[in-house]
Write a protein that holds these residues in place. Structure first.
Motif, PDB file in Angstrom:
ATOM      1  N   LEU A 175      34.859  11.999  -4.365  1.00  0.00           N
ATOM      2  CA  LEU A 175      36.090  11.581  -5.050  1.00  0.00           C
ATOM      3  C   LEU A 175      37.254  11.477  -4.064  1.00  0.00           C
ATOM      4  N   ILE A 176      37.288  12.373  -3.109  1.00  0.00           N
ATOM      5  CA  ILE A 176      38.341  12.310  -2.083  1.00  0.00           C
ATOM      6  C   ILE A 176      38.193  11.038  -1.262  1.00  0.00           C
ATOM      7  N   ASP A 177      36.962  10.718  -0.888  1.00  0.00           N
ATOM      8  CA  ASP A 177      36.701   9.491  -0.124  1.00  0.00           C
ATOM      9  C   ASP A 177      37.092   8.251  -0.924  1.00  0.00           C
ATOM     10  N   ILE A 178      36.765   8.244  -2.208  1.00  0.00           N
ATOM     11  CA  ILE A 178      37.112   7.095  -3.052  1.00  0.00           C
ATOM     12  C   ILE A 178      38.622   6.943  -3.146  1.00  0.00           C
ATOM     13  N   ALA A 179      39.332   8.076  -3.340  1.00  0.00           N
ATOM     14  CA  ALA A 179      40.788   8.028  -3.461  1.00  0.00           C
ATOM     15  C   ALA A 179      41.444   7.503  -2.188  1.00  0.00           C
ATOM     16  N   GLU A 180      40.841   7.821  -1.052  1.00  0.00           N
ATOM     17  CA  GLU A 180      41.394   7.351   0.222  1.00  0.00           C
ATOM     18  C   GLU A 180      41.133   5.870   0.438  1.00  0.00           C
ATOM     19  N   MET A 181      39.959   5.401   0.030  1.00  0.00           N
ATOM     20  CA  MET A 181      39.543   4.041   0.338  1.00  0.00           C
ATOM     21  C   MET A 181      39.877   3.025  -0.748  1.00  0.00           C
ATOM     22  N   ALA A 182      40.061   3.491  -1.995  1.00  0.00           N
ATOM     23  CA  ALA A 182      40.146   2.550  -3.115  1.00  0.00           C
ATOM     24  C   ALA A 182      41.225   2.966  -4.088  1.00  0.00           C
ATOM     25  N   ILE A 183      41.566   2.041  -4.976  1.00  0.00           N
ATOM     26  CA  ILE A 183      42.545   2.324  -6.027  1.00  0.00           C
ATOM     27  C   ILE A 183      41.882   2.988  -7.216  1.00  0.00           C
ATOM     28  N   GLY A 184      40.558   2.926  -7.263  1.00  0.00           N
ATOM     29  CA  GLY A 184      39.807   3.533  -8.360  1.00  0.00           C
ATOM     30  C   GLY A 184      38.330   3.223  -8.198  1.00  0.00           C
ATOM     31  N   ARG A 185      37.583   3.406  -9.275  1.00  0.00           N
ATOM     32  CA  ARG A 185      36.141   3.178  -9.243  1.00  0.00           C
ATOM     33  C   ARG A 185      35.681   2.713 -10.609  1.00  0.00           C
ATOM     34  N   LEU A 186      34.496   2.146 -10.640  1.00  0.00           N
ATOM     35  CA  LEU A 186      33.913   1.830 -11.932  1.00  0.00           C
ATOM     36  C   LEU A 186      33.668   3.138 -12.660  1.00  0.00           C
ATOM     37  N   PRO A 187      34.007   3.232 -13.951  1.00  0.00           N
ATOM     38  CA  PRO A 187      33.976   4.515 -14.672  1.00  0.00           C
ATOM     39  C   PRO A 187      32.662   5.265 -14.530  1.00  0.00           C
ATOM     40  N   GLU A 188      32.776   6.551 -14.210  1.00  0.00           N
ATOM     41  CA  GLU A 188      31.643   7.476 -14.107  1.00  0.00           C
ATOM     42  C   GLU A 188      30.637   7.055 -13.045  1.00  0.00           C
ATOM     43  N   THR A 189      31.082   6.297 -12.044  1.00  0.00           N
ATOM     44  CA  THR A 189      30.220   5.920 -10.933  1.00  0.00           C
ATOM     45  C   THR A 189      30.969   6.189  -9.634  1.00  0.00           C
ATOM     46  N   SER A 190      30.294   5.979  -8.518  1.00  0.00           N
ATOM     47  CA  SER A 190      30.939   6.118  -7.211  1.00  0.00           C
ATOM     48  C   SER A 190      31.213   4.754  -6.578  1.00  0.00           C
ATOM     49  N   LEU A 191      31.166   3.685  -7.379  1.00  0.00           N
ATOM     50  CA  LEU A 191      31.392   2.337  -6.859  1.00  0.00           C
ATOM     51  C   LEU A 191      32.894   2.079  -6.751  1.00  0.00           C
ATOM     52  N   LYS A 192      33.375   1.952  -5.521  1.00  0.00           N
ATOM     53  CA  LYS A 192      34.812   1.833  -5.266  1.00  0.00           C
ATOM     54  C   LYS A 192      35.355   0.461  -5.673  1.00  0.00           C
ATOM     55  N   ILE A 193      36.605   0.448  -6.132  1.00  0.00           N
ATOM     56  CA  ILE A 193      37.351  -0.793  -6.345  1.00  0.00           C
ATOM     57  C   ILE A 193      38.590  -0.726  -5.456  1.00  0.00           C
ATOM     58  N   PRO A 194      38.497  -1.192  -4.219  1.00  0.00           N
ATOM     59  CA  PRO A 194      39.621  -1.080  -3.288  1.00  0.00           C
ATOM     60  C   PRO A 194      40.600  -2.251  -3.417  1.00  0.00           C
ATOM     61  N   ILE A 195      41.778  -2.061  -2.824  1.00  0.00           N
ATOM     62  CA  ILE A 195      42.698  -3.184  -2.639  1.00  0.00           C
ATOM     63  C   ILE A 195      42.140  -4.001  -1.480  1.00  0.00           C
TER      64      ILE A 195
END
Length: 753
Positions: free
Chosen positions: A430-450
């Motif tokens: 979750l920390i990695d996702i928060a650093e790399m992306a604006i969010g993720r697909l719900p309940e997954t680790s698939l990042k949605i970055p800018i």
């Protein structure tokens, strides 16, 4: 034809064949010790090649397939054997067999050498080498290549031909290679001895077939009172003579005195239905089998009862291996953009959740956006209520680029649907996702970055949602990512004072400049003049206000450390003449009018820097419904003119690197001419019809209908900055991953806004 034997059974068969071979050698060649171990006796080659054929080719080392390393061993053994022959002219096809063996050795070594290299030409050479070495170098083929010429050379091509011996040894070879008589006998005896240990429980009969893959089975409680079935159980359906298809229970429908089961047949990687082989299915049947009718359905008590090769296929089948994630299958009414499926199984699903199915065998992601309840009449007054889910196509996720890509066409009807990654995600992830992306697909680790920070600014962005849903938190995260990933200067127009209080939790103090200096604001207030009756320019202090703003913005741009300038128009005492002629009073400028002036001064500075494709300045309109209101929400004509002026700045700013971020909780009251220029949209929970209708143009009616029920920290996102080709519900990051110190602060007083 290969039989299904265990490793122990194959060794046992090999021993029997070797004993038979030794007996034949003793009978045909007479003196066993003298002929077998006499090195000058070329005739013994047929015995050793036959033994190697049995040991290596059929049962022990290579019962299923040959590897290039096996081919090296085989060809080397043949070459050495051929070179030890004393009378080479007597051995028929000596040169041909030697050349073939050398070629196998060469191509086997080539395959091993080339596996570390890549390239179109090398791949073609490697494929040819692999095919040649594994097919021609197969021990059954190579040792047969020396066995048959050997018995011909030493039993037929002699002064005293032994036709009987040749026929017997040739028949022995045929029995091994083509019929495997002993292997089949061993398997048959194994089946007979295991008959009492392995059986099935009869459930009922198939009463319907919706398609070749989907069967409906009826269990009559009057006949099967003790039947105990659960979703996920394996069954067999005898739908053809001497053939049983293997299926999985995926649904149960309860009637008054009956139970209906839905059975989905399992397939292998080639989409071929898995069936019990005819010889193996006998172990499931008792003496009454011949009296059974077709379509009998039996519950498999243990998958261990299947032959090894079939058991492996069952375990590898997508439906069985992923039965815990199975949620339904494609129903009628699905199209290119959306699938419909009946919700089956115990997995919980919810709007925004991610499921997947296959299109032409390729995994494709879908997002749940809606659901309905339905009822199906069964028999008499029995009925069955169920849920139908609707999911929009997202495509497939590119792990290297962290983006969703389009998958064309749609899945076939009745294709299974599975839940995607419904499990807890570790804190580190979750920390990695928060650093790399604006969010993720719900309940997954698939990042949605800018994906494009320039577009986030120059093509304008809007954050829409009700009060207290997390708009400001999302705004602060966007600003933080902008500062870390671009050189953009940010001017925040905020009448709530929230930014001054909370931005220090996200940024260093040196990054933030708070408004025009206090002394300058006091000077602005003291020079709010009352002028002469017929000269509007002598009234108020608008001109001075522009000078103060120009200085503030210029100083802000000149400070390399400063990245965010916060301006609160409510702190700016600005007025103008109340009329153009016979002036008797001053009018204080409204927030919308001061917003226009701030926007125009920012545009003026950007204009003076020249045209650019890079984002240079972002104007943040917090509580935008107050700063840039819709024409029917303004209090006077001056505000209409002001909003039009601000809209003109936003429209023209792009080519000078100037863009806007619009945040509002009341979509109905914000200028649509400005909102329509926002290419990237983050829509959080919205209740008002005007907001839903406006967003429908961006995200479609199906997604807009989910807006009132969106969970907290969830948003529907779409736009150029995200490179999303369709709207997506994303799960936003937690605030704790973005504040400078991860501890309780004053920021908790503003939990959501």
């Amino acid at each position: 034809m290969k039989v299904s034997l265990t490793q122990l059974q194959r060794v046992f068969v090999a021993i029997i064949y070797l004993i038979v071979l030794i007996i034949l050698f003793t009978i045909i060649d007479g003196n066993y010790n003298e002929l077998l171990w006499k090195t000058s006796n070329d005739k013994r080659i047929w015995f050793f090649s036959g033994a190697l054929l049995i040991i290596l080719g059929k049962y022990v080392a290579e019962p299923f397939f040959s590897k290039p390393t096996d081919a090296i061993t085989n060809s080397a053994a043949i070459i050495i054997t051929l070179l030890t022959i004393n009378d080479k002219e007597k051995f028929v096809f000596y040169e041909i067999i030697l050349v073939i063996s050398l070629l196998v050795l060469f191509f086997s070594l080539t395959t091993i050498f080339l596996k570390s290299f890549s390239g179109e030409t090398i791949d073609k050479i490697n494929k040819f080498s692999y095919d040649f070495s594994t097919k021609i170098g197969n021990s059954s083929f190579l040792f047969s290549l020396i066995y048959v010429p050997a018995i011909y050379s030493y039993f037929i091509k002699t002064d005293n031909p032994d036709i009987a011996g040749f026929v017997v040894l040739l028949a022995f070879w045929i029995c091994i290679v083509f019929f495997d008589v002993i292997g089949k006998f061993v398997e048959l005896f194994a089946v007979l001895f295991k008959k009492k240990e392995i059986n099935e429980e009869e459930l009922g009969q198939a009463i319907g077939c919706e398609n070749p893959m989907l069967y409906q089975v009826e269990i009559d409680y009057l006949k099967h009172k003790s039947t105990n079935t659960t979703i996920g159980d394996l069954v067999t359906i005898e739908n053809q003579k001497l053939s049983k298809s293997i299926g999985l229970i995926i649904n149960k429908k309860q009637l008054l005195n009956k139970l209906w089961l839905e059975i989905y047949l399992l397939t292998d990687e080639n989409e071929t239905i898995l069936k019990l082989p005819q010889n193996h299915r006998l172990q499931y049947d008792n003496v009454k089998t011949t009296l059974k009718s077709l379509n009998t359905v039996n519950k498999v008590k243990s998958i261990e009862s299947f032959p090894q090769n079939l058991r492996d296929k069952v375990l590898a089948s997508s439906l069985y291996s992923q039965k815990e994630e199975f949620v339904g299958y494609i129903e009628k009414g699905s199209n290119i953009n959306q699938i419909v499926f009946q919700h089956l199984g115990d997995n919980k699903i919810s709007e925004g959740g991610i499921v997947y199915t296959t299109i032409y065998g390729e995994e494709t992601l879908y997002q749940l956006i809606d659901g309905q309840t339905r009822e199906e009449p069964l028999e008499y007054k029995d009925g069955y209520g169920y849920e139908v889910a609707y999911a929009r196509k997202l495509g497939y996720y590119n792990d290297e680029k962290n983006e969703l890509n389009t998958r064309k066409w749609m899945p076939k009807i009745y294709t299974p649907v599975f839940l995607f990654e419904n499990e807890a995600i570790q804190e580190e992830k979750l920390i990695d996702i928060a650093e790399m992306a604006i969010g993720r697909l719900p309940e997954t680790s698939l990042k949605i970055p800018i994906m494009d920070y320039n577009s986030l600014v120059t093509h304008n962005t809007a954050i829409l949602g009700i009060l207290g849903i997390g708009k400001s938190r999302l705004t602060f995260e966007l600003l933080k990512k902008l500062i870390y990933n671009s050189l953009v200067k940010i001017i925040c127009i905020d009448v709530t004072n929230q930014y001054e209080k909370e931005l220090s939790s996200y940024f260093e103090e040196s990054n933030i400049v708070v408004d025009i200096e206090a002394a300058e604001r006091l000077d602005l207030k003291n020079n709010n003049l009352t002028g002469v009756r017929d000269n509007p320019q002598t009234w108020g202090n608008e001109a001075l206000y522009k000078v103060k703003l120009d200085k503030c913005i210029s100083d802000f741009y000149g400070n390399d450390d400063a990245r965010i300038l916060i301006l609160n128009p409510d702190w700016h005492n600005v007025s103008i003449a109340g009329s153009n002629f016979n002036i008797t009073h001053k009018n204080d400028l409204s927030v919308a009018q001061k917003t226009r002036i701030i926007s125009e001064r920012a545009f003026k500075y950007s204009y003076e820097q020249g045209e650019t494709m890079e984002a240079k300045c972002l104007l943040v309109y917090e509580e935008a419904h107050s700063l840039i209101p819709e024409w029917n929400s303004v209090a006077n004509d001056g505000d209409k003119t002001a909003v039009n002026g601000t809209a003109k700045v936003i429209l023209q700013g792009r080519k000078y690197g100037l863009g806007s971020l619009v945040i509002t909780q009341r979509t109905a009251n914000i200028s649509k001419s400005i909102l329509n220029q926002c290419n990237t949209i983050f829509a959080l929970r919205v209740f008002d019809d005007t907001g839903k209708q406006f967003l429908e143009n961006y995200i479609g009616s199906d997604y807009s209908n989910t807006l009132p029920t969106l969970e907290e920290r969830h948003a529907i996102a779409v736009g150029k900055a995200l490179k999303l080709k369709q709207p997506v519900i994303i799960q936003l990051n937690d605030m704790k991953y973005h504040i400078i110190e991860n501890e309780e602060q004053e920021i908790s007083n503003h939990e959501e806004e």
